[in-house]
Design a protein around this motif. Structure first.
Motif, PDB file in Angstrom:
ATOM      1  N   ASP A 104      48.241  29.636   0.340  1.00  0.00           N
ATOM      2  CA  ASP A 104      46.865  30.065   0.145  1.00  0.00           C
ATOM      3  C   ASP A 104      46.772  31.172  -0.903  1.00  0.00           C
ATOM      4  O   ASP A 104      45.849  31.201  -1.717  1.00  0.00           O
ATOM      5  CB  ASP A 104      46.237  30.501   1.468  1.00  0.00           C
ATOM      6  CG  ASP A 104      46.989  31.646   2.144  1.00  0.00           C
ATOM      7  OD1 ASP A 104      48.134  31.922   1.744  1.00  0.00           O
ATOM      8  OD2 ASP A 104      46.418  32.257   3.070  1.00  0.00           O
ATOM      9  N   ARG A 107      47.350  29.499  -4.389  1.00  0.00           N
ATOM     10  CA  ARG A 107      46.157  28.780  -4.854  1.00  0.00           C
ATOM     11  C   ARG A 107      45.068  29.757  -5.295  1.00  0.00           C
ATOM     12  O   ARG A 107      44.428  29.567  -6.341  1.00  0.00           O
ATOM     13  CB  ARG A 107      45.627  27.881  -3.738  1.00  0.00           C
ATOM     14  CG  ARG A 107      46.544  26.725  -3.358  1.00  0.00           C
ATOM     15  CD  ARG A 107      45.831  25.809  -2.370  1.00  0.00           C
ATOM     16  NE  ARG A 107      46.720  24.792  -1.856  1.00  0.00           N
ATOM     17  CZ  ARG A 107      47.302  24.844  -0.643  1.00  0.00           C
ATOM     18  NH1 ARG A 107      47.069  25.874   0.163  1.00  0.00           N
ATOM     19  NH2 ARG A 107      48.105  23.879  -0.250  1.00  0.00           N
ATOM     20  N   GLU A 108      44.835  30.801  -4.498  1.00  0.00           N
ATOM     21  CA  GLU A 108      43.781  31.745  -4.820  1.00  0.00           C
ATOM     22  C   GLU A 108      44.081  32.498  -6.115  1.00  0.00           C
ATOM     23  O   GLU A 108      43.188  32.728  -6.942  1.00  0.00           O
ATOM     24  CB  GLU A 108      43.626  32.727  -3.654  1.00  0.00           C
ATOM     25  CG  GLU A 108      42.328  33.534  -3.678  1.00  0.00           C
ATOM     26  CD  GLU A 108      42.459  34.819  -4.487  1.00  0.00           C
ATOM     27  OE1 GLU A 108      41.431  35.297  -5.015  1.00  0.00           O
ATOM     28  OE2 GLU A 108      43.581  35.341  -4.610  1.00  0.00           O
TER      29      GLU A 108
END
Length: 508
Positions: free
Chosen positions: A243, A246-247
């Motif tokens: 996560d 991706r961010e």
């Protein structure tokens, strides 16, 4: 277990190399091909299908071409003809001279495989699961203590030891050599992933001050992601979360390309460091053991392979007894400034990419775009990053070509190119077609070190090309007697004292 006594020392060959990465394997192949016994010591128990480096630049490909393995490596990867700076600025690699006007994107393990196969075929040994634990040197050689995977210890004796064992080099530590510098960037994330919506342009690069991301295709459906998040500076031991990856990519690139199914992740910090000296007695350092720098430009692995190309023929000359005075010391003299320039250049590029005030970042873009669009500047950038424009120091009054990369000129009278002629590891004396009679007596006295080749096309320049593809000496002299004398002088200076003529030739 006690280390073996001196009488129990196991023979290891003329050169021991610590580290079976690209630097160590390149050096082992060059030494073995030159008839030097060598053993590579690698603490890993076997080859690992993981990679950090993925870009092979033009100059490195030329050096591999001079060893007959470039085409095999090129087949494993993807050719990229432009490099992107910042988020909207790129420069063209197709302006580079030579057969490789691009950067090859291929996993480091492919480069290691090609180099290992070459080294083993030439007669080098690779000792897996062997950890170097101590060293002592004297005027005649180096004693190296090693521990095998089962815990057994022994001592190996060699004429020279080369530390190519990475940024945390055991060889460098045992020598007590300083590694001055600082951390350039901390908590860089690495991952090999699949993408649902791959980028149209590759590699994809973006930086917005508090985030950086790079997405590079390996060509087999896997993509390497390098990312940095200013707001989460975790230690290297902390796992990479998808996560966060991706961010961070979305902030830097505007999208995460649908990253999923990671096969490998890691976190690391990038330092800018360089040892003050690449040689201490009979121990030398190469690759990341000698220098580390920002990952911008993807020059790290290339720099190490080029270190090895510079060092290999000089070590072989020393061990074969014909090296002129100071030749081995010239390894540091030539390669240390190159490492320093890469360290400074890549560090400056990284700091520019990560500068924080938005207004300052915005101002950089039009300036960088204008510079990249100006052909002389773009060519200079491409030449610096690719290694094509590396030039070694030449003595005062030397020919303008001395110290420069030798272009891969076609050769007359035989099918081939200069870099094919370099594949036997000797110097190549490139002469004009009407020079063969002039150079005959000069070159046959150095036949074990020099071969003569006739340049294709019209040229009046005679050049002596080193085994690593750089011009040692050149002349535009046209008078036969003066040219012959200059050639003999250059061969003596670069290739050592000549062998004696056979008796019947002395009488003649």
């Amino acid at each position: 277990m006690a280390v073996g006594r001196e009488s129990d020392m196991a023979p290891a060959g003329d050169v021991l190399i610590a580290g079976a990465g690209p630097t160590g394997l390149m050096l082992a192949g060059d030494l073995a091909a030159a008839g030097v016994r060598c053993t590579v010591l690698e603490r890993r128990a076997g080859e690992l299908n993981l990679t950090r480096a993925f870009g092979v630049h033009a100059r490195t490909l030329e050096l591999l071409d001079a060893r007959g393995v470039a085409e095999e490596l090129v087949r494993t990867g993807r050719r990229v003809r432009s490099l992107r700076l910042l988020r909207s600025v790129s420069f063209d690699l197709s302006v580079l001279p030579g057969r490789f006007p691009y950067v090859l994107i291929t996993p480091q393990y492919e480069t290691e495989r090609v180099l290992a196969e070459r080294a083993l075929a030439a007669g080098a040994r690779i000792s897996w699961g062997t950890e170097l634990t101590g060293l002592e040197q004297d005027a005649a050689g180096v004693d190296v203590r090693v521990r095998d995977a089962g815990g057994g210890e022994r001592t190996l004796r060699a004429a020279y030891l080369v530390g190519a064992d990475g940024a945390r080099s055991t060889v460098r530590r045992l020598l007590g050599m300083p590694f001055p510098g600082h951390a350039a960037v901390r908590s860089m994330m690495l991952a090999d992933v699949r993408l649902t919506a791959p980028p149209r342009e590759a590699p994809a690069v973006g930086a917005v001050g508090d985030a950086l991301a790079l997405v590079v295709p390996f060509g087999d459906g896997w993509y390497r992601v390098v990312a940095w998040n200013r707001h989460h500076q975790a230690p290297d031991s902390e796992p990479v979360r998808m996560d966060e990856l991706r961010e961070t990519a979305r902030r830097a690139l505007g999208t995460d390309f649908g990253m999923h199914d990671p096969r490998w992740t890691s976190r690391f910090h990038s330092d800018e460091r360089q040892v003050p000296a690449y040689r201490r007695g009979r121990v030398l350092l190469a690759g990341d053991a000698a220098h580390v720098h920002s990952p911008v430009g993807g020059q790290g692995m290339n720099l190490g392979v080029q270190d090895a190309a510079n060092l290999g023929w000089k070590l072989a000359a020393e061990l074969h007894g014909w090296a002129p005075p100071g030749l081995l010391d010239s390894y540091h003299d030539e390669r240390h400034p190159v490492g320093r320039a890469v360290l400074r250049g890549s560090g400056a590029a990284l700091r520019a990419a990560l500068v924080e005030p938005r207004a300052l970042r915005a101002a950089q873009v039009p300036i960088a775009r204008l510079a990249a669009g100006f052909r002389p500047v773009a060519r200079r950038l491409a030449g610096a990053v690719s290694g094509i424009d590396i030039r070694y120091p030449a003595p005062p009054g030397a020919h303008r070509l001395a110290g420069r990369r030798a272009p891969d000129v076609p050769l007359a009278g035989e099918r081939g190119r200069l870099y094919e002629a370099l594949r036997d590891g000797r110097f190549v004396l490139v002469v004009a077609a009407n020079d063969r009679a002039v150079t005959y007596l000069a070159t046959k006295r150095w036949a074990d070190r020099v071969r003569c080749a006739v340049a294709g096309g019209a040229t009046r320049t005679t050049a002596l090309v080193r085994p690593d593809g750089y011009i040692a000496w050149a002349t535009d002299e046209t008078a036969p007697d003066r040219r012959a004398a200059a050639i003999r002088e250059a061969l003596t200076r670069w290739c050592g004292a000549p062998a004696e003529f056979p008796t019947h030739e002395r009488r003649a």
